[in-house]
Design an enzyme around this catalytic site. Sequence first.
Site, short mmCIF file in Angstrom:
data_model
loop_
_atom_site.label_atom_id
_atom_site.label_comp_id
_atom_site.label_asym_id
_atom_site.label_seq_id
_atom_site.Cartn_x
_atom_site.Cartn_y
_atom_site.Cartn_z
N ASP A 32 -0.57 -10.17 -30.39
CA ASP A 32 0.60 -11.04 -30.56
C ASP A 32 0.39 -12.09 -31.65
O ASP A 32 0.95 -13.19 -31.59
CB ASP A 32 0.95 -11.75 -29.24
CG ASP A 32 1.08 -10.78 -28.08
OD1 ASP A 32 1.83 -9.80 -28.23
OD2 ASP A 32 0.43 -11.00 -27.04
N GLU A 33 -0.37 -11.76 -32.68
CA GLU A 33 -0.71 -12.76 -33.71
C GLU A 33 0.35 -12.87 -34.81
O GLU A 33 0.26 -13.76 -35.66
CB GLU A 33 -2.05 -12.42 -34.38
CG GLU A 33 -3.23 -12.34 -33.43
CD GLU A 33 -3.50 -10.92 -32.93
OE1 GLU A 33 -4.55 -10.69 -32.34
OE2 GLU A 33 -2.62 -10.04 -33.16
N LYS A 35 1.38 -9.89 -36.59
CA LYS A 35 0.99 -8.86 -37.58
C LYS A 35 2.20 -8.16 -38.19
O LYS A 35 2.15 -7.75 -39.35
CB LYS A 35 0.09 -7.82 -36.91
CG LYS A 35 -1.22 -8.37 -36.39
CD LYS A 35 -2.05 -7.30 -35.73
CE LYS A 35 -1.44 -6.80 -34.44
NZ LYS A 35 -1.32 -7.81 -33.38
N ALA A 58 2.73 -2.36 -27.22
CA ALA A 58 2.65 -3.43 -28.20
C ALA A 58 3.98 -3.55 -28.92
O ALA A 58 4.75 -2.59 -28.97
CB ALA A 58 1.53 -3.16 -29.19
N GLY A 59 4.25 -4.70 -29.48
CA GLY A 59 5.50 -4.87 -30.20
C GLY A 59 5.36 -5.79 -31.39
O GLY A 59 4.51 -6.68 -31.40
N HIS A 60 6.15 -5.54 -32.41
CA HIS A 60 6.20 -6.41 -33.58
C HIS A 60 7.62 -6.92 -33.76
O HIS A 60 8.58 -6.14 -33.74
CB HIS A 60 5.77 -5.65 -34.84
CG HIS A 60 4.32 -5.32 -34.87
ND1 HIS A 60 3.80 -4.27 -35.59
CD2 HIS A 60 3.26 -5.91 -34.27
CE1 HIS A 60 2.48 -4.23 -35.42
NE2 HIS A 60 2.15 -5.21 -34.63
N ARG A 158 -9.11 15.71 -22.54
CA ARG A 158 -8.83 16.91 -23.35
C ARG A 158 -7.68 17.75 -22.76
O ARG A 158 -7.70 18.96 -22.83
CB ARG A 158 -10.09 17.77 -23.51
CG ARG A 158 -11.27 17.02 -24.08
CD ARG A 158 -12.51 17.88 -24.20
NE ARG A 158 -12.97 18.41 -22.95
CZ ARG A 158 -13.69 17.72 -22.07
NH1 ARG A 158 -14.03 16.47 -22.31
NH2 ARG A 158 -14.09 18.30 -20.95
N GLN A 253 -1.72 -4.88 -31.25
CA GLN A 253 -2.58 -5.72 -30.40
C GLN A 253 -3.73 -6.31 -31.21
O GLN A 253 -3.60 -6.50 -32.41
CB GLN A 253 -3.02 -4.93 -29.16
CG GLN A 253 -1.82 -4.51 -28.32
CD GLN A 253 -2.17 -3.60 -27.18
OE1 GLN A 253 -2.93 -2.67 -27.34
NE2 GLN A 253 -1.57 -3.83 -26.03
N THR A 327 7.66 -6.70 -26.13
CA THR A 327 7.89 -5.50 -25.33
C THR A 327 8.34 -5.81 -23.91
O THR A 327 9.25 -5.19 -23.38
CB THR A 327 6.60 -4.65 -25.28
OG1 THR A 327 6.29 -4.23 -26.62
CG2 THR A 327 6.77 -3.44 -24.40
N THR A 328 7.72 -6.81 -23.28
CA THR A 328 7.98 -7.07 -21.87
C THR A 328 8.78 -8.34 -21.60
O THR A 328 9.33 -8.50 -20.52
CB THR A 328 6.65 -7.19 -21.10
OG1 THR A 328 5.93 -8.34 -21.60
CG2 THR A 328 5.80 -5.95 -21.28
N GLY A 329 8.81 -9.26 -22.56
CA GLY A 329 9.45 -10.54 -22.34
C GLY A 329 8.60 -11.51 -21.53
O GLY A 329 9.02 -12.63 -21.23
N ARG A 332 3.67 -15.73 -22.62
CA ARG A 332 2.26 -15.68 -23.04
C ARG A 332 1.55 -16.96 -22.63
O ARG A 332 2.13 -18.05 -22.67
CB ARG A 332 2.16 -15.49 -24.56
CG ARG A 332 2.74 -14.17 -25.04
CD ARG A 332 2.74 -14.09 -26.55
NE ARG A 332 3.41 -12.86 -27.00
CZ ARG A 332 4.22 -12.80 -28.04
NH1 ARG A 332 4.47 -13.87 -28.76
NH2 ARG A 332 4.78 -11.65 -28.38
N LEU A 359 1.54 -21.92 -38.01
CA LEU A 359 1.02 -23.27 -38.22
C LEU A 359 2.09 -24.32 -37.90
O LEU A 359 1.78 -25.42 -37.43
CB LEU A 359 0.54 -23.43 -39.67
CG LEU A 359 -0.13 -24.75 -40.02
CD1 LEU A 359 -1.45 -24.91 -39.27
CD2 LEU A 359 -0.37 -24.86 -41.53
#
Length: 452
Positions: A32-33, A35, A58-60, A158, A253, A327-329, A332, A359
């Site tokens: 969650d940075e 990206k 993961a989500g962007h 496999r 992630q 993704t989930t709401g 954080r 920042l």
Amino acid sequence: MVKLSITRQNAGGIHMSRIGKKIVIVGAQWGDEGKGKLVDLYAEKADVVVRYEGGSNAGHTLVIAGRTYKLHLLPSGIVRSGKLCLFGPGGVFDLKIGCDELAIVREHGSRLVLDRNASVVLPIHRAIDAGREAAAGKSKIGTTLKGIGPAYADFWLRRSIKLGHLTSESKLREKLLDGGYWDELVALCVHLGVGTRVDINDLKLGMDPLSLDETVAWCMRYADQLCEYLGDTRKIAHERLDKGETVLFESAQGALISTHFEGGKFCTSSSRTPGGISTSMGIYNFDEVIGVTKAYTTRVGAGPFPTELDNEVGEGIRQKGAEFGTTTGRARRCGWLDLPALRYACRVAGITKLVVTKLDVLSGLARLQTCEAYEDVDKGDTLTEDVLETAVPIYEDHEPWSEDITSVRDVNDLPSAAENYLYKIRDSIGLPIASVSVGPDREAMVDLELWS
């Protein structure tokens, strides 16, 4: 600079090929940075954008000209017209979410190839995920319930279904039944209480995940939309590099939850570092590995978090930074910047430069701190789950600033306290800072490319 290298040998002798540039963008915290925004910016000059691991857990979030795009699966480059985007064989693919995001591909006129060897996340994987969390009770790990862990488990066993199997209904059914695979999945669901402790209707799948026939029908419902995009992404990436093009690899992630580097139950199920590219794509020796870190630290779900601010300061950062999962709401967890964890992530991910995001969220705080070290933990120690659970942070205070910096585009216009905070990060990590994000929009960046 384009380099010459021996890349292959055939009956005609040694073939000399021009090697393109290989750039990796990887999260340098617990995910969650920010990206997605950076991938979008770097994608402008890249020829190819590759999502190499992970799934829809993961989500962007991208903000472009005031419009917000929430991506969960496909590469962030799909919002750029004509851009070639690849979903590699190391990923696990949710058919419904993938098809939903195809609308963005069509809207922007980007190009997409899905590796035919990427694994499929089946509805029954989501049922297993929910069953395991329910069975764990208070010890649950806070998974997104997207079925990612069970899908990766089947990959390593496999026996996973591949996107390429969707070209034939009979092949898909054959693979599901091979070696008792389907019966084993159903038995596991029954053991975990799916259908009793876990209500199937709560999964909101619109079908019975324990039904073989309904699962086959569900997969084939999306097959027609997806199969036209299937291809060999490894071959494409290597061919483009041979032509001297730039390939951008996008991580989901963060390095701190990469499978091998936290080592406990709270890690993700795949490799988020450049090592994941090497194992899945067969590509090595990267030109740049750009680590993305927030100006503070967040973590979603359960797991140790030494610098967490479980107070009004942490809540203030959460609200101002809109720290809720794409993704989930889910809210954080927020805390001060953890420099020991950031140093560790840079080391294990081979990061060569940093980008600092959000920042602007720190503007107006009455007090500003960073974690400099942990009591009784050596700088070179591996930050496993056990180490992090008992780590006691040692904090340092920094001069705060009150100015709104969201309109700043030149480093010389930053408040001196904000600039000093960046110097602190740079000097503590020992890596240059390439740029700083001061707002959610695509243009809200301060370029520091030469600042080292």
